[in-house]
Design an enzyme around this catalytic site. Structure first.
Site, PDB file in Angstrom:
ATOM      1  N   ARG A   1      -3.223   4.736  -4.045  1.00  0.00           N
ATOM      2  CA  ARG A   1      -4.627   4.871  -3.617  1.00  0.00           C
ATOM      3  C   ARG A   1      -4.988   6.285  -3.198  1.00  0.00           C
ATOM      4  O   ARG A   1      -5.927   6.493  -2.429  1.00  0.00           O
ATOM      5  CB  ARG A   1      -4.937   3.919  -2.453  1.00  0.00           C
ATOM      6  CG  ARG A   1      -4.970   2.479  -2.881  1.00  0.00           C
ATOM      7  CD  ARG A   1      -5.208   1.548  -1.742  1.00  0.00           C
ATOM      8  NE  ARG A   1      -5.147   0.183  -2.240  1.00  0.00           N
ATOM      9  CZ  ARG A   1      -6.184  -0.628  -2.324  1.00  0.00           C
ATOM     10  NH1 ARG A   1      -7.370  -0.237  -1.906  1.00  0.00           N
ATOM     11  NH2 ARG A   1      -6.052  -1.828  -2.797  1.00  0.00           N
TER      12      ARG A   1
ATOM     13  N   ARG B   1      -5.306  16.540   4.223  1.00  0.00           N
ATOM     14  CA  ARG B   1      -4.745  17.133   5.444  1.00  0.00           C
ATOM     15  C   ARG B   1      -3.245  16.845   5.524  1.00  0.00           C
ATOM     16  O   ARG B   1      -2.477  17.636   6.053  1.00  0.00           O
ATOM     17  CB  ARG B   1      -5.435  16.572   6.683  1.00  0.00           C
ATOM     18  CG  ARG B   1      -6.852  17.031   6.861  1.00  0.00           C
ATOM     19  CD  ARG B   1      -6.886  18.436   7.412  1.00  0.00           C
ATOM     20  NE  ARG B   1      -8.229  18.815   7.789  1.00  0.00           N
ATOM     21  CZ  ARG B   1      -8.588  20.037   8.150  1.00  0.00           C
ATOM     22  NH1 ARG B   1      -7.696  21.011   8.188  1.00  0.00           N
ATOM     23  NH2 ARG B   1      -9.820  20.305   8.467  1.00  0.00           N
TER      24      ARG B   1
ATOM     25  N   VAL C   1      -3.368  12.672  14.203  1.00  0.00           N
ATOM     26  CA  VAL C   1      -3.980  13.993  14.383  1.00  0.00           C
ATOM     27  C   VAL C   1      -5.338  13.927  13.679  1.00  0.00           C
ATOM     28  O   VAL C   1      -5.411  13.942  12.460  1.00  0.00           O
ATOM     29  CB  VAL C   1      -3.089  15.139  13.841  1.00  0.00           C
ATOM     30  CG1 VAL C   1      -1.958  15.453  14.808  1.00  0.00           C
ATOM     31  CG2 VAL C   1      -2.495  14.824  12.466  1.00  0.00           C
ATOM     32  N   GLY C   2      -6.395  13.815  14.471  1.00  0.00           N
ATOM     33  CA  GLY C   2      -7.708  13.591  13.874  1.00  0.00           C
ATOM     34  C   GLY C   2      -8.803  14.337  14.602  1.00  0.00           C
ATOM     35  O   GLY C   2      -8.544  15.245  15.389  1.00  0.00           O
TER      36      GLY C   2
ATOM     37  N   GLY D   1      -6.363  11.446   9.166  1.00  0.00           N
ATOM     38  CA  GLY D   1      -7.197  10.526   8.401  1.00  0.00           C
ATOM     39  C   GLY D   1      -7.275  10.922   6.937  1.00  0.00           C
ATOM     40  O   GLY D   1      -7.206  10.079   6.038  1.00  0.00           O
TER      41      GLY D   1
ATOM     42  N   GLU E   1     -14.291   8.057  18.003  1.00  0.00           N
ATOM     43  CA  GLU E   1     -13.583   8.255  16.731  1.00  0.00           C
ATOM     44  C   GLU E   1     -13.416   6.872  16.124  1.00  0.00           C
ATOM     45  O   GLU E   1     -14.089   5.940  16.564  1.00  0.00           O
ATOM     46  CB  GLU E   1     -12.270   9.031  16.956  1.00  0.00           C
ATOM     47  CG  GLU E   1     -11.357   8.442  18.011  1.00  0.00           C
ATOM     48  CD  GLU E   1     -10.488   7.345  17.472  1.00  0.00           C
ATOM     49  OE1 GLU E   1      -9.593   7.650  16.684  1.00  0.00           O
ATOM     50  OE2 GLU E   1     -10.679   6.149  17.857  1.00  0.00           O
ATOM     51  N   MET E   2     -12.554   6.706  15.122  1.00  0.00           N
ATOM     52  CA  MET E   2     -12.611   5.442  14.384  1.00  0.00           C
ATOM     53  C   MET E   2     -11.268   4.729  14.147  1.00  0.00           C
ATOM     54  O   MET E   2     -11.231   3.747  13.410  1.00  0.00           O
ATOM     55  CB  MET E   2     -13.330   5.677  13.037  1.00  0.00           C
ATOM     56  CG  MET E   2     -14.731   6.244  13.222  1.00  0.00           C
ATOM     57  SD  MET E   2     -15.632   6.453  11.681  1.00  0.00           S
ATOM     58  CE  MET E   2     -16.093   4.762  11.352  1.00  0.00           C
TER      59      MET E   2
ATOM     60  N   ASP F   1     -17.330  17.488  16.882  1.00  0.00           N
ATOM     61  CA  ASP F   1     -18.783  17.411  17.110  1.00  0.00           C
ATOM     62  C   ASP F   1     -19.033  17.108  18.575  1.00  0.00           C
ATOM     63  O   ASP F   1     -18.299  16.333  19.175  1.00  0.00           O
ATOM     64  CB  ASP F   1     -19.411  16.253  16.310  1.00  0.00           C
ATOM     65  CG  ASP F   1     -18.934  16.247  14.880  1.00  0.00           C
ATOM     66  OD1 ASP F   1     -19.469  17.020  14.089  1.00  0.00           O
ATOM     67  OD2 ASP F   1     -18.002  15.471  14.583  1.00  0.00           O
TER      68      ASP F   1
ATOM     69  N   HIS G   1       0.793  -1.235   0.000  1.00  0.00           N
ATOM     70  CA  HIS G   1       0.000   0.000   0.000  1.00  0.00           C
ATOM     71  C   HIS G   1       0.822   1.279   0.000  1.00  0.00           C
ATOM     72  O   HIS G   1       0.256   2.369   0.020  1.00  0.00           O
ATOM     73  CB  HIS G   1      -0.939   0.007   1.215  1.00  0.00           C
ATOM     74  CG  HIS G   1      -1.809  -1.205   1.262  1.00  0.00           C
ATOM     75  ND1 HIS G   1      -1.469  -2.337   1.978  1.00  0.00           N
ATOM     76  CD2 HIS G   1      -2.982  -1.477   0.648  1.00  0.00           C
ATOM     77  CE1 HIS G   1      -2.404  -3.248   1.820  1.00  0.00           C
ATOM     78  NE2 HIS G   1      -3.325  -2.771   1.014  1.00  0.00           N
TER      79      HIS G   1
END
Ligand code: HPA
Length: 237
Positions: free
Chosen positions: A44, A25, A89-90, A21, A180-181, A205, A4
């Site tokens: 990608r 950014r 950093v998200g 993410g 978060e994810m 949020d 990748h």
């Protein structure tokens, strides 16, 4: 070169890597904060750059969204390219009254509904945890830089969209600060390969009041978070 990532040359990737993410950014961070930056990955569309920050070699790479995407990039960066310090950093959604939009979360630990860790640990739990040196440096620096920061656990979820209005309640009841994810994957992969990791998150949020940060405030908060991440990366022991 990995499946990748396209970096070839020894030295293309710095030992210190920032991980937003969003690949745009990553480009923005390289343009605004790095000296003599060069693009090192476009596979990608996951843009990556290397350059220097105050004389230190540094890399930034987008991770995409979610646990599998973070796990792929973190694994290849550490295992194949020698990354030793990885700072996400998200953004995150706050789930506690004291957590306001624009605040920073320093993720001390990450619970998850992802099957990632149950696969790895044969159905048993693992406690994905931040590197303490990075965490304590980030905490001290956030204070010195005047940021409102919170230290605590986050909930790394696979579900951005869901139908259950009580989805966050059990996490909120256990003092988890935000959702978060990606963080659980980053911390587990870093632990596996002996690297240090930290997630620094802007609260974009408030999931209790349903407020979102304005786009101007988002930009300001993002710039502050990146400055904090870079200062932390090169200050921690
Ligand atoms: N859920 C998951 N991840 C997020 C959110 C959210 O509400 N906000 C920012 N990142």
């Amino acid at each position: 070169m990995t499946i990748h990532l396209a970096m070839k040359e020894h030295g293309d990737t710095a030992p210190t890597v920032l991980l937003p993410g969003d690949p745009y950014r990553a480009r923005f961070i390289a343009e605004k904060f790095f000296h003599s930056s060069r693009c090192i990955n476009q596979v990608r569309g996951m843009l990556g750059y290397s350059g220097t920050y105050q004389g230190h070699a540094v890399t930034v790479l987008g991770t995409g969204m979610g646990v599998p995407s973070m796990a792929i990039y973190a694994t290849e960066l550490i295992r194949e390219y020698g990354a030793r310090t990885l700072i996400r950093v998200g953004t995150c959604g706050g789930i506690q009254e004291q957590v306001r939009v624009g605040d920073l979360i320093l993720a001390q630990a990450a619970g998850t509904d992802s099957a990632f860790n149950t696969h790895i640990f044969g159905g048993r739990d693992f406690a994905p945890t931040a590197d303490f040196g990075l965490l304590s440096s980030a905490w001290n620096m956030a204070g010195a830089m005047g940021f409102k920061a919170h230290v605590g656990a986050v909930f790394t979820t696979d579900l951005f969209y869901h139908d259950d209005p009580e989805f966050f309640q059990i996490w909120k009841d256990h003092g988890v600060l935000a959702t978060e994810m990606e963080t659980a994957a980053l911390y587990t992969v870093a632990a596996r390969y002996g690297a240090r990791a930290l997630s620094i998150l802007t609260v974009s949020d408030d999931l209790l009041s349903r407020q979102s940060v304005s786009s101007d405030d988002r930009e300001t908060a993002f710039m502050g978070m990146v400055e904090l991440a870079l200062s932390t990366a090169f200050a921690a022991p």
